[in-house]
Design an enzyme around this catalytic site. Structure first.
Site, PDB file in Angstrom:
ATOM      1  N   TYR A 140      -8.276  -5.524  11.163  1.00  0.00           N
ATOM      2  CA  TYR A 140      -7.644  -4.404  11.552  1.00  0.00           C
ATOM      3  C   TYR A 140      -7.466  -4.127  12.929  1.00  0.00           C
ATOM      4  CZ  TYR A 140      -5.101   0.271  11.321  1.00  0.00           C
ATOM      5  OH  TYR A 140      -4.383   1.306  11.433  1.00  0.00           O
TER       6      TYR A 140
ATOM      7  N   THR B  88       0.992  -1.434  -0.030  1.00  0.00           N
ATOM      8  CA  THR B  88       0.006   0.057  -0.186  1.00  0.00           C
ATOM      9  C   THR B  88       1.002   1.192   0.187  1.00  0.00           C
ATOM     10  OG1 THR B  88      -0.090  -0.166   2.383  1.00  0.00           O
ATOM     11  CG2 THR B  88      -1.944  -0.974   1.218  1.00  0.00           C
TER      12      THR B  88
END
Ligand code: UDP
Length: 312
Positions: free
Chosen positions: A146, A36
């Protein structure tokens, strides 16, 4: 001057941290798998003698030799669309990645700083959130990949401190924004800036009454460095307590850009926290840290960066 490993240093926040450390004379070893993060965030550092990028996934290996004085762990997808697209990788970054980086810190007698998150509070029932609040997280909800990865990373970090004497600090990072947010990463500030500058509708999820408290990236980096230089284990909230609704944020971006975009309401993603605001008393007392950049100033700098970036 120190030799510092920044895992996740090619990301939005990590690259600003690398800049600051290199700028003050530290030697930086950035470890990033570029999943990312992006080399373009580091292009200006590539020519610097005291900077090196090691392309590696810290959940598999941390190929760093030689002395290390500090280890930052920022390696993880961080925007909701990014971590939802990489659920297993996100859990691995928080678990295996944290374990490997803690091991490097232990072997090197280095200080270890974990980038944890306000997401450990889930959809909070206590407002604003102090570090003593234990959170309201659904362990099998979509965001759990997450939230729980970071909660586990915190547990592992504290266990390494107690069981092996690793010198650790845990930062709970609240929503942070600024230049180098990826235009396509799906977070609220990047989406609104890009949409306003392209005269596309601003996508407000739900009715826009949910709140976030946005911290400008320079303030966030100051907080992380203050934590590095302290002996505070934490956790410590690092964020700006200036709480706004998402609708207000859309209005602020429209006004700053002078855009003719309209606001379009889309469904609220599942488990989207209703309110979020840090209690930063601990950071103030223990680190002498305080956010300084106002939302208007920070958004103006961010919009200027996106304008330049989209124009290219
Ligand atoms: N949001 C929105 N429109 C967007 C992107 C996000 O209304 O285009 C909302 C989202 O539902 C959430 C808030 O903005 O309530 C912050 O979202 P973000 O993804 O930036 O971070 P989060 O705090 O949810 O991790």
């Amino acid at each position: 001057m120190a030799r510092i490993v920044v895992a996740g240093g090619a990301g939005f926040l990590g690259s600003h941290l690398c800049d600051r450390l290199v700028g003050r004379g530290d030697e930086v070893v950035c470890v990033d798998d570029l999943s990312t993060g992006s080399c373009s965030n580091l292009a200006h550092l590539d020519r610097r003698a005291r900077f090196v990028l090691v392309v590696a996934d810290v959940s598999r290996e941390v190929p760093v030799d030689g002395p290390v004085d500090a280890v930052f762990h920022l390696a993880s997808p961080a925007s909701p669309p990014a971590y939802l697209a990489r659920p297993l990788e996100t859990l691995a970054a928080g678990s295996e990645g944290t374990r490997r980086l803690l091991d490097l810190a232990r072997r090197s007698h280095a200080r270890f700083v974990l980038a944890s998150t306000s997401e450990v509070y889930g959809d909070p029932e206590v407002h604003p959130q102090p570090e003593t609040y234990r959170g309201n997280v659904d362990p099998v909800g979509p965001r759990s990949v997450y939230d729980e990865a970071k909660r586990f990373a915190e547990a592992l970090t504290m266990a390494a401190r107690h069981a092996c004497g690793v010198d650790v600090g845990i930062a709970r990072i609240f929503n942070t924004y600024g230049p180098r947010l990826s235009p396509g990463d799906g977070r609220v500030v990047s989406n609104f800036c890009v949409q306003a500058l392209r005269t596309e509708p601003l996508t407000v999820y739900g009715d826009g009454t949910q709140t976030r408290s946005l911290c400008y990236v320079d303030d966030q980096v100051n907080g992380l460095i203050a934590l590095l230089e302290s002996d505070v284990a934490g956790p410590v909230n690092i964020g700006n307590p200036d709480e706004r609704t998402v609708a207000d944020l859309a209005a602020a971006v429209l006004s700053l850009t002078g855009s003719r975009s309209v606001v379009e309401h889309l469904p609220l993603p599942p488990d989207d926290p209703r309110r979020r605001c840090p209690d930063v008393s601990r950071a103030r007392e223990l680190l002498g840290w305080e956010p300084e950049v106002t939302l208007d100033e920070g958004l103006a700098r961010t919009v200027a960066w996106f304008r330049e970036r989209l124009g290219r």
